[in-house]
Motif scaffolding. Sequence first.
Motif, mmCIF file in Angstrom:
data_model
loop_
_atom_site.group_PDB
_atom_site.id
_atom_site.type_symbol
_atom_site.label_atom_id
_atom_site.label_comp_id
_atom_site.label_asym_id
_atom_site.label_seq_id
_atom_site.Cartn_x
_atom_site.Cartn_y
_atom_site.Cartn_z
ATOM 1 N N VAL A 70 11.191 -4.026 -10.550
ATOM 2 C CA VAL A 70 10.953 -3.183 -9.386
ATOM 3 C C VAL A 70 12.087 -2.159 -9.351
ATOM 4 C CG1 VAL A 70 10.760 -3.126 -6.877
ATOM 5 C CG2 VAL A 70 9.869 -5.088 -8.146
ATOM 6 N N ILE A 71 11.727 -0.888 -9.298
ATOM 7 C CA ILE A 71 12.719 0.187 -9.245
ATOM 8 C C ILE A 71 12.801 0.667 -7.798
ATOM 9 C CG2 ILE A 71 13.377 2.465 -10.118
ATOM 10 C CD1 ILE A 71 11.287 1.826 -12.458
ATOM 11 N N ILE A 72 13.916 0.386 -7.140
ATOM 12 C CA ILE A 72 14.103 0.857 -5.763
ATOM 13 C C ILE A 72 14.630 2.280 -5.844
ATOM 14 C CG2 ILE A 72 15.261 0.512 -3.556
ATOM 15 C CD1 ILE A 72 15.338 -2.485 -4.187
ATOM 16 N N THR A 73 13.830 3.222 -5.363
ATOM 17 C CA THR A 73 14.132 4.637 -5.575
ATOM 18 C C THR A 73 14.823 5.307 -4.394
ATOM 19 O OG1 THR A 73 11.916 5.235 -4.800
ATOM 20 C CG2 THR A 73 12.204 4.930 -7.174
ATOM 21 N N HIS A 74 14.681 4.745 -3.183
ATOM 22 C CA HIS A 74 15.250 5.412 -2.005
ATOM 23 C C HIS A 74 15.279 4.428 -0.857
ATOM 24 C CE1 HIS A 74 16.059 8.554 0.931
ATOM 25 N NE2 HIS A 74 15.036 8.131 1.647
ATOM 26 N N THR A 75 16.381 4.392 -0.135
ATOM 27 C CA THR A 75 16.438 3.606 1.098
ATOM 28 C C THR A 75 16.702 4.546 2.260
ATOM 29 O OG1 THR A 75 18.787 3.165 0.766
ATOM 30 C CG2 THR A 75 17.261 1.490 -0.004
ATOM 31 N N GLU A 76 16.106 4.223 3.390
ATOM 32 C CA GLU A 76 16.302 5.078 4.570
ATOM 33 C C GLU A 76 16.332 4.234 5.834
ATOM 34 O OE1 GLU A 76 14.120 8.878 6.593
ATOM 35 O OE2 GLU A 76 14.443 8.863 4.439
ATOM 36 N N ALA A 94 12.697 0.886 2.095
ATOM 37 C CA ALA A 94 13.181 1.122 0.736
ATOM 38 C C ALA A 94 11.955 1.360 -0.137
ATOM 39 C CB ALA A 94 13.974 -0.074 0.223
ATOM 40 N N ASN A 95 11.824 2.578 -0.630
ATOM 41 C CA ASN A 95 10.706 2.912 -1.511
ATOM 42 C C ASN A 95 10.936 2.300 -2.884
ATOM 43 O OD1 ASN A 95 9.464 4.542 0.435
ATOM 44 N ND2 ASN A 95 10.613 6.333 -0.205
ATOM 45 N N TYR A 96 9.844 1.945 -3.549
ATOM 46 C CA TYR A 96 9.983 1.396 -4.897
ATOM 47 C C TYR A 96 8.824 1.812 -5.789
ATOM 48 C CZ TYR A 96 6.592 -2.252 -3.528
ATOM 49 O OH TYR A 96 5.476 -2.915 -3.100
ATOM 50 N N GLY A 135 24.806 2.379 10.522
ATOM 51 C CA GLY A 135 26.127 1.817 10.783
ATOM 52 C C GLY A 135 26.107 0.413 11.342
ATOM 53 N N ARG A 136 24.961 -0.255 11.280
ATOM 54 C CA ARG A 136 24.834 -1.594 11.861
ATOM 55 C C ARG A 136 24.429 -2.645 10.834
ATOM 56 N NH1 ARG A 136 20.939 -0.235 16.744
ATOM 57 N NH2 ARG A 136 20.563 -2.465 16.546
ATOM 58 N N GLY A 137 24.474 -2.301 9.557
ATOM 59 C CA GLY A 137 24.147 -3.279 8.526
ATOM 60 C C GLY A 137 22.669 -3.474 8.283
ATOM 61 N N ILE A 138 21.846 -2.622 8.882
ATOM 62 C CA ILE A 138 20.396 -2.788 8.761
ATOM 63 C C ILE A 138 19.921 -2.509 7.338
ATOM 64 C CG2 ILE A 138 18.185 -1.833 9.522
ATOM 65 C CD1 ILE A 138 19.615 -1.606 12.344
ATOM 66 N N ALA A 139 20.457 -1.486 6.699
ATOM 67 C CA ALA A 139 20.051 -1.190 5.321
ATOM 68 C C ALA A 139 20.446 -2.341 4.400
ATOM 69 C CB ALA A 139 20.662 0.125 4.845
ATOM 70 N N SER A 140 21.599 -2.956 4.646
ATOM 71 C CA SER A 140 22.010 -4.108 3.836
ATOM 72 C C SER A 140 21.044 -5.275 4.021
ATOM 73 C CB SER A 140 23.428 -4.550 4.200
ATOM 74 O OG SER A 140 24.353 -3.564 3.796
ATOM 75 N N LYS A 141 20.637 -5.524 5.254
ATOM 76 C CA LYS A 141 19.665 -6.590 5.531
ATOM 77 C C LYS A 141 18.344 -6.293 4.831
ATOM 78 C CE LYS A 141 17.559 -9.632 8.578
ATOM 79 N NZ LYS A 141 17.383 -10.966 8.111
ATOM 80 N N LEU A 142 17.938 -5.032 4.865
ATOM 81 C CA LEU A 142 16.705 -4.605 4.198
ATOM 82 C C LEU A 142 16.791 -4.854 2.699
ATOM 83 C CD1 LEU A 142 14.002 -2.981 4.033
ATOM 84 C CD2 LEU A 142 15.409 -0.929 3.942
ATOM 85 N N VAL A 143 17.871 -4.411 2.083
ATOM 86 C CA VAL A 143 18.023 -4.566 0.629
ATOM 87 C C VAL A 143 18.127 -6.043 0.269
ATOM 88 C CG1 VAL A 143 19.516 -4.075 -1.345
ATOM 89 C CG2 VAL A 143 18.945 -2.260 0.278
ATOM 90 N N GLN A 144 18.852 -6.820 1.051
ATOM 91 C CA GLN A 144 18.956 -8.254 0.780
ATOM 92 C C GLN A 144 17.569 -8.894 0.790
ATOM 93 O OE1 GLN A 144 21.419 -10.515 3.501
ATOM 94 N NE2 GLN A 144 20.616 -12.447 2.759
ATOM 95 N N SER A 156 0.818 -1.215 0.000
ATOM 96 C CA SER A 156 0.000 0.000 0.000
ATOM 97 C C SER A 156 0.853 1.267 0.000
ATOM 98 C CB SER A 156 -0.968 0.016 1.184
ATOM 99 O OG SER A 156 -0.261 0.098 2.402
ATOM 100 N N GLN A 157 2.056 1.183 0.581
ATOM 101 C CA GLN A 157 2.949 2.343 0.599
ATOM 102 C C GLN A 157 4.105 2.208 -0.392
ATOM 103 O OE1 GLN A 157 4.009 4.177 4.306
ATOM 104 N NE2 GLN A 157 2.299 3.234 5.377
ATOM 105 N N HIS A 158 4.110 1.129 -1.167
ATOM 106 C CA HIS A 158 5.157 0.880 -2.167
ATOM 107 C C HIS A 158 6.547 0.963 -1.542
ATOM 108 C CE1 HIS A 158 2.171 0.946 -5.345
ATOM 109 N NE2 HIS A 158 1.694 2.041 -4.807
ATOM 110 N N ARG A 159 6.726 0.169 -0.481
ATOM 111 C CA ARG A 159 8.050 0.134 0.127
ATOM 112 C C ARG A 159 8.275 -1.194 0.850
ATOM 113 N NH1 ARG A 159 7.940 4.536 5.103
ATOM 114 N NH2 ARG A 159 7.027 3.147 6.669
ATOM 115 N N PHE A 160 9.535 -1.600 0.848
ATOM 116 C CA PHE A 160 9.962 -2.737 1.651
ATOM 117 C C PHE A 160 10.318 -2.177 3.024
ATOM 118 C CE2 PHE A 160 11.004 -3.962 -2.726
ATOM 119 C CZ PHE A 160 10.314 -5.164 -2.807
#
Length: 90
Positions: free
Chosen positions: A33-39, A24-26, A46-55, A9-13
């Motif tokens: 799927v076009i990933i447009t922004h990660t936050e 991660a908005n898409y 600094g804890r690898g959370i964004a990497s876990k999210l993208v994975q 509904s919000q087009h995000r992971f």
Amino acid sequence: MNQVRDNKSQHRFELDVEGAVAFANYRLAPGSVIITHTETPPALRGRGIASKLVQGALEMIRADGLKVVAGCGFVVDYLQKHPEFADLVA
């Protein structure tokens, strides 16, 4: 750590961590799927959370038989460092 989910509904992971949400908005395109922004919230950086999210997002994209378009620098960098996802790049 919790699992990544697709908030259609919000087009995000999303990934819940310690009461906050990294996301991660898409946008959807034909076959990809076009990933447009990660936050990641500042307190969690600094804890690898964004990497876990993208994975997790890439694993869901693969399971759906789609390709990914890296529309933000973080995803571009992640894909360069993780050749196991090269088959997903549109």
